[in-house]
Design a protein around this motif. Structure first.
Motif, PDB file in Angstrom:
ATOM      1  N   ARG A 180       0.828  -1.196   0.000  1.00 30.86           N
ATOM      2  CA  ARG A 180       0.000   0.000   0.000  1.00 30.86           C
ATOM      3  C   ARG A 180       0.867   1.253   0.000  1.00 30.86           C
ATOM      4  NH1 ARG A 180      -2.261   0.914   4.461  1.00 30.86           N
ATOM      5  NH2 ARG A 180      -1.052  -0.533   5.757  1.00 30.86           N
ATOM      6  N   ALA A 181       0.311   2.374  -0.486  1.00 30.42           N
ATOM      7  CA  ALA A 181       1.026   3.654  -0.476  1.00 30.42           C
ATOM      8  C   ALA A 181       0.030   4.780  -0.243  1.00 30.42           C
ATOM      9  CB  ALA A 181       1.753   3.868  -1.809  1.00 30.42           C
ATOM     10  N   ASN A 182       0.314   5.619   0.743  1.00 25.06           N
ATOM     11  CA  ASN A 182      -0.566   6.725   1.100  1.00 25.06           C
ATOM     12  C   ASN A 182       0.238   7.970   1.457  1.00 25.06           C
ATOM     13  OD1 ASN A 182      -3.422   5.481   1.281  1.00 25.06           O
ATOM     14  ND2 ASN A 182      -2.201   4.053   2.505  1.00 25.06           N
ATOM     15  N   CYS A 183      -0.446   9.112   1.479  1.00 25.72           N
ATOM     16  CA  CYS A 183       0.175  10.386   1.843  1.00 25.72           C
ATOM     17  C   CYS A 183      -0.505  11.003   3.061  1.00 25.72           C
ATOM     18  CB  CYS A 183       0.065  11.388   0.700  1.00 25.72           C
ATOM     19  SG  CYS A 183       1.222  11.153  -0.644  1.00 25.72           S
ATOM     20  N   ILE A 184       0.297  11.709   3.841  1.00 28.40           N
ATOM     21  CA  ILE A 184      -0.211  12.564   4.913  1.00 28.40           C
ATOM     22  C   ILE A 184       0.205  13.998   4.598  1.00 28.40           C
ATOM     23  CG2 ILE A 184      -0.023  13.181   7.355  1.00 28.40           C
ATOM     24  CD1 ILE A 184       0.605  10.245   7.942  1.00 28.40           C
ATOM     25  N   CYS A 185      -0.736  14.932   4.700  1.00 27.71           N
ATOM     26  CA  CYS A 185      -0.426  16.362   4.606  1.00 27.71           C
ATOM     27  C   CYS A 185      -0.561  16.943   6.012  1.00 27.71           C
ATOM     28  CB  CYS A 185      -1.384  17.076   3.656  1.00 27.71           C
ATOM     29  SG  CYS A 185      -1.136  16.680   1.918  1.00 27.71           S
ATOM     30  N   PRO A 186       0.562  17.169   6.703  1.00 27.77           N
ATOM     31  CA  PRO A 186       0.494  17.576   8.116  1.00 27.77           C
ATOM     32  C   PRO A 186       0.551  19.078   8.332  1.00 27.77           C
ATOM     33  CG  PRO A 186       2.750  17.047   7.555  1.00 27.77           C
ATOM     34  CD  PRO A 186       1.941  16.912   6.270  1.00 27.77           C
ATOM     35  N   LEU A 187       0.086  19.484   9.484  1.00 27.43           N
ATOM     36  CA  LEU A 187       0.293  20.846   9.972  1.00 27.43           C
ATOM     37  C   LEU A 187       0.648  20.687  11.443  1.00 27.43           C
ATOM     38  CD1 LEU A 187       0.187  23.891   9.394  1.00 27.43           C
ATOM     39  CD2 LEU A 187      -2.192  23.860  10.151  1.00 27.43           C
ATOM     40  N   ALA A 188       1.941  20.852  11.778  1.00 26.69           N
ATOM     41  CA  ALA A 188       2.389  20.513  13.128  1.00 26.69           C
ATOM     42  C   ALA A 188       3.359  21.541  13.673  1.00 26.69           C
ATOM     43  CB  ALA A 188       3.050  19.133  13.122  1.00 26.69           C
ATOM     44  N   MET A 189       3.427  21.610  14.995  1.00 26.74           N
ATOM     45  CA  MET A 189       4.349  22.496  15.678  1.00 26.74           C
ATOM     46  C   MET A 189       5.733  21.856  15.719  1.00 26.74           C
ATOM     47  SD  MET A 189       5.064  25.306  17.114  1.00 26.74           S
ATOM     48  CE  MET A 189       3.473  26.111  17.394  1.00 26.74           C
ATOM     49  N   THR A 190       6.639  22.395  14.944  1.00 26.31           N
ATOM     50  CA  THR A 190       8.008  21.904  14.887  1.00 26.31           C
ATOM     51  C   THR A 190       8.959  22.961  15.451  1.00 26.31           C
ATOM     52  OG1 THR A 190       8.343  22.801  12.662  1.00 26.31           O
ATOM     53  CG2 THR A 190       7.483  20.548  12.825  1.00 26.31           C
ATOM     54  N   GLU A 191      10.243  22.624  15.550  1.00 27.53           N
ATOM     55  CA  GLU A 191      11.224  23.587  16.035  1.00 27.53           C
ATOM     56  C   GLU A 191      11.246  24.840  15.152  1.00 27.53           C
ATOM     57  OE1 GLU A 191      11.712  20.381  15.410  1.00 27.53           O
ATOM     58  OE2 GLU A 191      13.106  19.460  16.833  1.00 27.53           O
TER      59      GLU A 191
END
Length: 253
Positions: A180-191
């Motif tokens: 299987r192959a999928n994508c995530i489009c994230p919005l996250a608090m990074t450094e």
């Protein structure tokens, strides 16, 4: 019993930010980890944290995603250490974010395409023979920058949309092999985002107002949680999809 007990995952850019968040979520669910990146000290520190907090089996190597020989060697080292591969997570990406399209140089564009699109391509290509053996999966990190045309993100968006297209083709071509192959489009608090918040507090506050859930995601619990789902048997019939994990700001049909 963890959702990923017995599984082995390669995570690119696993030494910091979203990559480390995903690595932490995987380790908590019982996965063994092989993390890659460009800075050995950061990888070593991340590996020690993952081992200490979760008791995970963690190995690492320095590898540049734009260098196919280094990618091939990294996959081989993972197999040498763990004997198999179940999950390939392509997270690493560099770019000239904040540079308008008209101000981009070819070198700027090459940076995004080489580290992101070519990096994902090389890792997918060399991981596939091992994923075929385990009926494993690929999880690629894309971006709302490409989905929604964020300003100052032309090369980054181009690389990420290329990754999304390649992911859908992989889901079609590799589905008969059980991969299987999928994508995530994230919005996250990074450094990096935390530094931006300190430098531009008013802009940050305005940005938060555009997120229905009123916050940036946590790399481990929010982004890592979805990655765990996609890596586990709970998503055995999910392939070729893009999941936006953006607190409601990525609303689309």
């Amino acid at each position: 019993m963890g959702l990923l007990d017995g599984k082995v995952a390669i995570i690119t850019g696993g030494g910091k930010g979203i990559g480390f968040g995903i690595a932490s979520a995987f380790a908590e669910q019982g996965a063994s980890l092989f993390i890659t990146g460009r800075t050995e000290g950061r990888l070593a520190e991340a590996a020690e944290k993952l081992k200490g907090e979760y008791g995970a089996d963690v190995a690492y190597t320095v590898a540049e995603g734009s260098d196919e020989a280094q990618v091939e060697a990294a996959v081989a080292k993972c197999i040498e250490h763990f004997g198999k591969l179940d999950v390939m997570v392509n997270n690493a990406q560099a770019s000239k974010s904040g540079t308008n399209l008209i101000d981009h140089t070819k070198e700027d564009f090459d940076l995004a395409i080489n580290t992101g699109l070519y990096g994902a391509f090389f890792y997918m290509k060399h991981a596939f023979p091992e994923l075929k053996k385990t009926k494993g999966c690929v999880i690629n990190l894309a971006s709302g920058a490409g989905l929604f045309g964020k300003p100052g993100q032309s090369s980054y968006a181009a690389a990420k949309e290329g990754i999304r297209g390649m992911t859908r083709v992989a889901a079609t071509e590799w589905g008969p092999d059980g991969v299987r192959a999928n994508c995530i489009c994230p919005l996250a608090m990074t450094e990096q985002l935390a530094a931006w918040k300190e430098a531009y507090p008013d802009t940050f506050a305005a940005t938060i107002k555009g997120i229905p859930l009123g916050r940036f995601g946590d790399p481990k619990t929010d982004i890592g949680g979805v990655a765990v789902f996609l890596a586990s048997d709970l998503s055995a019939y999910v392939s070729g999809e893009t999941i936006t994990v953006q607190g409601g700001s990525g609303l689309r049909p």
